[in-house]
Every structure is written in C-alpha cells, then in structure tokens.
Design a protein around this motif. Sequence first.
Motif, PDB file in Angstrom:
ATOM      1  N   HIS A 176      -3.960   8.881   4.826  1.00  0.00           N
ATOM      2  CA  HIS A 176      -3.613   7.768   3.930  1.00  0.00           C
ATOM      3  C   HIS A 176      -4.704   7.478   2.912  1.00  0.00           C
ATOM      4  CE1 HIS A 176      -0.483   7.106   6.914  1.00  0.00           C
ATOM      5  NE2 HIS A 176       0.059   6.188   6.149  1.00  0.00           N
ATOM      6  N   ALA A 177      -5.715   8.356   2.824  1.00  0.00           N
ATOM      7  CA  ALA A 177      -6.849   8.148   1.909  1.00  0.00           C
ATOM      8  C   ALA A 177      -7.547   6.822   2.191  1.00  0.00           C
ATOM      9  CB  ALA A 177      -6.391   8.207   0.447  1.00  0.00           C
ATOM     10  N   ALA A 178      -7.528   6.407   3.466  1.00  0.00           N
ATOM     11  CA  ALA A 178      -8.150   5.148   3.869  1.00  0.00           C
ATOM     12  C   ALA A 178      -9.455   5.431   4.610  1.00  0.00           C
ATOM     13  CB  ALA A 178      -7.196   4.342   4.750  1.00  0.00           C
ATOM     14  N   ARG A 179     -10.308   4.395   4.718  1.00  0.00           N
ATOM     15  CA  ARG A 179     -11.572   4.490   5.440  1.00  0.00           C
ATOM     16  C   ARG A 179     -11.484   3.671   6.724  1.00  0.00           C
ATOM     17  NH1 ARG A 179     -13.284   2.254   0.832  1.00  0.00           N
ATOM     18  NH2 ARG A 179     -14.442   0.628   1.964  1.00  0.00           N
ATOM     19  N   VAL A 180     -12.139   4.178   7.769  1.00  0.00           N
ATOM     20  CA  VAL A 180     -12.209   3.462   9.046  1.00  0.00           C
ATOM     21  C   VAL A 180     -13.646   3.007   9.246  1.00  0.00           C
ATOM     22  CG1 VAL A 180     -11.803   3.561  11.525  1.00  0.00           C
ATOM     23  CG2 VAL A 180     -10.351   4.883   9.979  1.00  0.00           C
ATOM     24  N   GLU A 181     -13.820   1.723   9.512  1.00  0.00           N
ATOM     25  CA  GLU A 181     -15.157   1.167   9.736  1.00  0.00           C
ATOM     26  C   GLU A 181     -15.176   0.464  11.097  1.00  0.00           C
ATOM     27  OE1 GLU A 181     -16.249  -1.310   6.491  1.00  0.00           O
ATOM     28  OE2 GLU A 181     -16.194   0.315   4.988  1.00  0.00           O
ATOM     29  N   PHE A 182     -16.193   0.776  11.892  1.00  0.00           N
ATOM     30  CA  PHE A 182     -16.386   0.144  13.197  1.00  0.00           C
ATOM     31  C   PHE A 182     -17.590  -0.786  13.106  1.00  0.00           C
ATOM     32  CE2 PHE A 182     -14.602   4.394  13.907  1.00  0.00           C
ATOM     33  CZ  PHE A 182     -13.450   4.076  14.609  1.00  0.00           C
ATOM     34  N   THR A 183     -17.380  -2.068  13.386  1.00  0.00           N
ATOM     35  CA  THR A 183     -18.449  -3.060  13.298  1.00  0.00           C
ATOM     36  C   THR A 183     -18.358  -4.000  14.507  1.00  0.00           C
ATOM     37  OG1 THR A 183     -17.073  -4.542  11.968  1.00  0.00           O
ATOM     38  CG2 THR A 183     -18.472  -2.971  10.766  1.00  0.00           C
ATOM     39  N   ARG A 184     -19.363  -4.850  14.617  1.00  0.00           N
ATOM     40  CA  ARG A 184     -19.350  -5.864  15.662  1.00  0.00           C
ATOM     41  C   ARG A 184     -18.654  -7.106  15.115  1.00  0.00           C
ATOM     42  NH1 ARG A 184     -21.988  -6.452  20.341  1.00  0.00           N
ATOM     43  NH2 ARG A 184     -23.248  -4.602  19.934  1.00  0.00           N
ATOM     44  N   GLY A 185     -17.725  -7.660  15.879  1.00  0.00           N
ATOM     45  CA  GLY A 185     -16.992  -8.833  15.452  1.00  0.00           C
ATOM     46  C   GLY A 185     -17.823 -10.100  15.538  1.00  0.00           C
ATOM     47  N   GLU A 186     -17.273 -11.205  15.014  1.00  0.00           N
ATOM     48  CA  GLU A 186     -17.986 -12.482  15.016  1.00  0.00           C
ATOM     49  C   GLU A 186     -18.260 -12.963  16.433  1.00  0.00           C
ATOM     50  OE1 GLU A 186     -15.768 -15.254  12.737  1.00  0.00           O
ATOM     51  OE2 GLU A 186     -16.076 -14.202  10.821  1.00  0.00           O
ATOM     52  N   ALA A 187     -17.367 -12.670  17.383  1.00  0.00           N
ATOM     53  CA  ALA A 187     -17.550 -13.113  18.767  1.00  0.00           C
ATOM     54  C   ALA A 187     -18.285 -12.076  19.608  1.00  0.00           C
ATOM     55  CB  ALA A 187     -16.192 -13.438  19.392  1.00  0.00           C
ATOM     56  N   GLY A 188     -18.773 -11.015  18.969  1.00  0.00           N
ATOM     57  CA  GLY A 188     -19.537 -10.005  19.698  1.00  0.00           C
ATOM     58  C   GLY A 188     -18.722  -8.814  20.141  1.00  0.00           C
ATOM     59  N   GLY A 189     -17.418  -8.861  19.978  1.00  0.00           N
ATOM     60  CA  GLY A 189     -16.587  -7.730  20.377  1.00  0.00           C
ATOM     61  C   GLY A 189     -16.544  -6.649  19.301  1.00  0.00           C
ATOM     62  N   LEU A 190     -15.604  -5.734  19.435  1.00  0.00           N
ATOM     63  CA  LEU A 190     -15.448  -4.632  18.475  1.00  0.00           C
ATOM     64  C   LEU A 190     -14.447  -5.025  17.397  1.00  0.00           C
ATOM     65  CD1 LEU A 190     -16.004  -1.656  17.672  1.00  0.00           C
ATOM     66  CD2 LEU A 190     -14.041  -1.026  19.110  1.00  0.00           C
ATOM     67  N   ARG A 191     -14.815  -4.727  16.167  1.00  0.00           N
ATOM     68  CA  ARG A 191     -13.912  -4.939  15.026  1.00  0.00           C
ATOM     69  C   ARG A 191     -13.702  -3.579  14.349  1.00  0.00           C
ATOM     70  NH1 ARG A 191     -12.067  -8.814  11.298  1.00  0.00           N
ATOM     71  NH2 ARG A 191     -11.962  -8.058   9.127  1.00  0.00           N
ATOM     72  N   VAL A 192     -12.429  -3.190  14.230  1.00  0.00           N
ATOM     73  CA  VAL A 192     -12.062  -1.927  13.575  1.00  0.00           C
ATOM     74  C   VAL A 192     -11.284  -2.269  12.310  1.00  0.00           C
ATOM     75  CG1 VAL A 192     -10.907   0.299  13.814  1.00  0.00           C
ATOM     76  CG2 VAL A 192     -11.913  -0.797  15.827  1.00  0.00           C
ATOM     77  N   GLU A 193     -11.743  -1.764  11.174  1.00  0.00           N
ATOM     78  CA  GLU A 193     -11.114  -2.028   9.883  1.00  0.00           C
ATOM     79  C   GLU A 193     -10.565  -0.724   9.296  1.00  0.00           C
ATOM     80  OE1 GLU A 193     -13.934  -3.858   7.320  1.00  0.00           O
ATOM     81  OE2 GLU A 193     -13.903  -5.807   8.353  1.00  0.00           O
ATOM     82  N   VAL A 235       0.872  -1.179   0.000  1.00  0.00           N
ATOM     83  CA  VAL A 235       0.000   0.000   0.000  1.00  0.00           C
ATOM     84  C   VAL A 235       0.909   1.229   0.000  1.00  0.00           C
ATOM     85  CG1 VAL A 235      -1.897  -1.135   1.220  1.00  0.00           C
ATOM     86  CG2 VAL A 235      -0.149   0.105   2.527  1.00  0.00           C
ATOM     87  N   ARG A 236       0.315   2.361  -0.283  1.00  0.00           N
ATOM     88  CA  ARG A 236       1.075   3.612  -0.211  1.00  0.00           C
ATOM     89  C   ARG A 236       0.830   4.240   1.159  1.00  0.00           C
ATOM     90  NH1 ARG A 236       3.623   6.307  -4.031  1.00  0.00           N
ATOM     91  NH2 ARG A 236       2.668   5.034  -5.661  1.00  0.00           N
ATOM     92  N   GLY A 237       1.899   4.447   1.937  1.00  0.00           N
ATOM     93  CA  GLY A 237       1.695   4.975   3.276  1.00  0.00           C
ATOM     94  C   GLY A 237       3.000   5.269   3.980  1.00  0.00           C
ATOM     95  N   ASP A 238       2.869   5.620   5.257  1.00  0.00           N
ATOM     96  CA  ASP A 238       4.012   5.927   6.112  1.00  0.00           C
ATOM     97  C   ASP A 238       4.123   4.837   7.165  1.00  0.00           C
ATOM     98  OD1 ASP A 238       5.008   7.309   8.817  1.00  0.00           O
ATOM     99  OD2 ASP A 238       5.908   8.369   7.135  1.00  0.00           O
ATOM    100  N   ALA A 239       5.256   4.160   7.224  1.00  0.00           N
ATOM    101  CA  ALA A 239       5.414   2.998   8.109  1.00  0.00           C
ATOM    102  C   ALA A 239       5.243   3.380   9.572  1.00  0.00           C
ATOM    103  CB  ALA A 239       6.778   2.358   7.872  1.00  0.00           C
ATOM    104  N   LEU A 240       5.779   4.522   9.993  1.00  0.00           N
ATOM    105  CA  LEU A 240       5.678   4.928  11.404  1.00  0.00           C
ATOM    106  C   LEU A 240       4.235   5.235  11.790  1.00  0.00           C
ATOM    107  CD1 LEU A 240       8.841   7.195  11.762  1.00  0.00           C
ATOM    108  CD2 LEU A 240       8.537   4.819  12.513  1.00  0.00           C
TER     109      LEU A 240
END
Length: 472
Positions: free
Chosen positions: A443-460, A356-361
């Motif tokens: 980074h021209a990226a999107r952040v999505e907050f969803t519920r995980g398969e086990a019911g916890g928080l999943r951040v993408e 991807v195009r980005g900054d490692a730090l």
Amino acid sequence: MHDRRIAAKRPPRPSLRRRLLTFLLVPVLGVLLLDAVIGYFVALAYSNRVHDTDLSDQALTLSELISNDAMSGELTEQARFLLEYDPDGRDYYAVVSEHHGRMIGNAKLEGPGFPVPLEVTPRFYDTMLGHRALRAAVMRIPNRNEAGDTLTITVAENLRDRHLRAREILFLTLPMQALLIGAVLLLTWFGVSHGLRVLEPLTARLGRREHDLGPIGEEDVPVEILPLTRTIDDLFARMRNMLGLQERFIADAAHQLRTPLAGIQLHVERYAATTDEAQRAQALDHVHRLAARAARTSAQLLALTRTQSPDLPDHDGMAVIDLSQIVPEAVSMRVHQALALNVDLGYEGLDRPVFVRGDALQVQEVIDNLVDNAFHYAGRGHSVTVSVEDAVADIVLAVEDDGPGVPDAFLAQLGERFFRVPGGDEDGTGLGLAIVESIAERHAARVEFTRGEAGGLRVEIRFPALLSLPAA
C-alpha cells in the motif's frame, strides 16, 4: 482412427514465414497486374500519338493535293489510293466547301464539336461512323479556286490498328517485366527465409536451458523480437518470484510446524501410555493447544504468502477506500472477543470520510493482526485503542495498548519474520507483524513501532494521503 480424423480437421499452425511471404508476394503479384494495365495504356497513348501524327500528315498531304490540283470534284486515282490505303483497316476523308458543301470524300464524316480555325495545323477529335469509332484530324484552308470560300479537310481512321500496336508493345515488354517480377519474388522468398535465420541462435540458446528462469538478455535478439523477449523476461521474473514464495513457504512451514507436530505426537503417545485420567486430560489439553498453534501458524503463513503474491494489484492500481467506514466495522467485529478476554477495546476516529488508496480486505487483515497482537501481549484487564488520524501528508491508522510494551532495544526488530520478544509468550508465531509490514509495503505505507502514552506498544500505519478527493 478417430484421433486421426480429429487431428486432420485442426487448422494449420500459424507460420511467420508464410505470413511474411503472403504479405509480400500477394502485393507484388498485384503490382504485376497493375503494371500490365498501366503498360497497356501507356502503349496505347504512344500508339495514339504515332497515329495522330500520321493522320496529321495525311490531312496536310490532302490539303497540298487540293491546293496543287484543280478541284473538279474528284481526286486522281493515285491520290485516292494514298488516302484510302490501310493494310489493317480503312481510312476515310472528306473535303467540305463553306459555299458549296461536300465536294469530295469517301464517307460522310461528322464535324467536330468545336470551331475549326483557319490555319495549317490539324486539330484532332473523336467521332463515330455508324457503330464504328473513329479518330479524325480536321483543318481549314482557303479555297484557291474561289475567293472568300474555305475548305474543311477531314481525315479519319478506325481505332483497330491503334489497339493492335498497343498490344504488340505490351506483349514485347510483358515478358521482361514478368522476368523482373519473378526475380523479385525469388529474392523475397530468399530474403524472408534467410532473415528468419537470425532467430536460430536465440532458439538454440533457449533450447539449451533446462530449469534456468533467468533473463533471456538482448545480445542476440533482433529489435523486432525485443518486445516478445522482454515480455518473456517479465514472465520469468514473476515465475521466479512465485517459486521463491513457494520455496519460502515450504521452508517456513517445515520450520514452524515441526515443533507443534512433534509435541502433538509426544502427547498422543503420553495419552496412549497411561490410564491416569488426570494425565490423559493434561495430554489432551496440550494436544489441543499445539493443534491450535499449528493451525494459526499455517493460516498466518498462508496469509503472509498471499500478501506477497505478484498477482495482487500495486498501490497505483488499487481503489479508493474510506477508512472511516472500514476501521469501525473491523473493530466492531472484535468486540465479542474483547469482552471474553476482559479487554477494553475502543475506537477513536474522525467525523468525516478519510480516503486512501488501498484494498479493503487487506486493511481488514492489518487491523485483525494488530488487534490480535494487542490482545495477546497486553493481556486481560488492559485496554486497546484503534484510531484513525489525519496527519496532513499521511493518514495514520494506529493500534495502541496499555500493556507491558516492548523494550526500546527490540522495537526495530518488530515486523521481522518469526521474531518474538525474548521473555514473552511462546505461543506466538512471530508472523502477525510481518504480515502487517508486507501489506503496508504493498500500500506504499510506512509502519512505525513506538511506545504508547501509557507505556504499551503503539503501531502506526501511515498511508499516503490522496492529493485529490474522488468525485461524488
């Protein structure tokens, strides 16, 4: 005195007026000199034409005299005077018979380097008489006193009078040309000085500003200055952004640090007011926790401000990085903390490079904040999984836990500054996910907050996939 000597050695300040006048006046003076040289050669060409006409007339006159007089080897005194008279120099002539050689003349003139046709129109050529340059006219006519014989008539003159006439013409025209050039120089000086006055309204308008960093605008800006004013407008915009970040940081720091600092002061006073070792230990424990909270809040405020700095490169200016190397390394650095917290930390990735195009730090900071958030809210005995997936159009970096999760009503508010889920742990700063949002935006990226398969928080974090892979 020393400062005066240093100031005297400084080079003069650059001047737009001086630069314009130099670029205009110096070429004009050069044109004047070139015009004088060209004028001299034009005058010389004109003088040559006039004198060539006179030479042609002399050659024709001599041919008529020879045709009318019997050739006895000498000309009459009157004819000789007419041919040789020249107030500024001397004329030369010669008549050469094809059969008998030189018949009359006052100089031995060299013939032309070309054949002379039998006609009544003289031809011109340049020759030398000793060290003196001459201009000559030559013609051939039939010898009327001897059948079959021809006479070559040559009339020549030195070049002194030609150059003298050319200089006279030049000196007659040069004052007028100099006057015109002087007028051009004055008009140039006036034009440059008057033209630069167009900057005065802009200068006055900028001089009236005090703390205004708004755009200069373009209503009274000359076209030639527009690139400069637009650059200044860009600089003002960056300064406004930086000042806004500073003001926001100061306001956020004052707001967020006020509570822990007040708590520290309260517990220090409790410590000083009691001799009970249990109460003192409790007070020191509170001071330690509040100091840690203040330090974490300060660090995250600085991190959030740093991610919003305009000096950082945008997405197009970033390098190509490989998430299949960066993410596992970042996860491995948190294993010891996971063991201490009794959290099962794992990584799931692809067995190939993921570019991807980005900054490692900054990507490292995203992972740290998401893992911290999962550790904090999932709690002991739970698991946290960091994964990298290829979703064709996107490259997905995800952090998922099997903790209690976040109610669906609050998922949309995650990522807002200082937002904490009601009923959660008050030790959080509410800045970790805001930092993630800010870095993802750069980074021209999107952040999505969803519920995980086990019911916890999943951040993408969905990074744009590269259209072409970098060359090996």
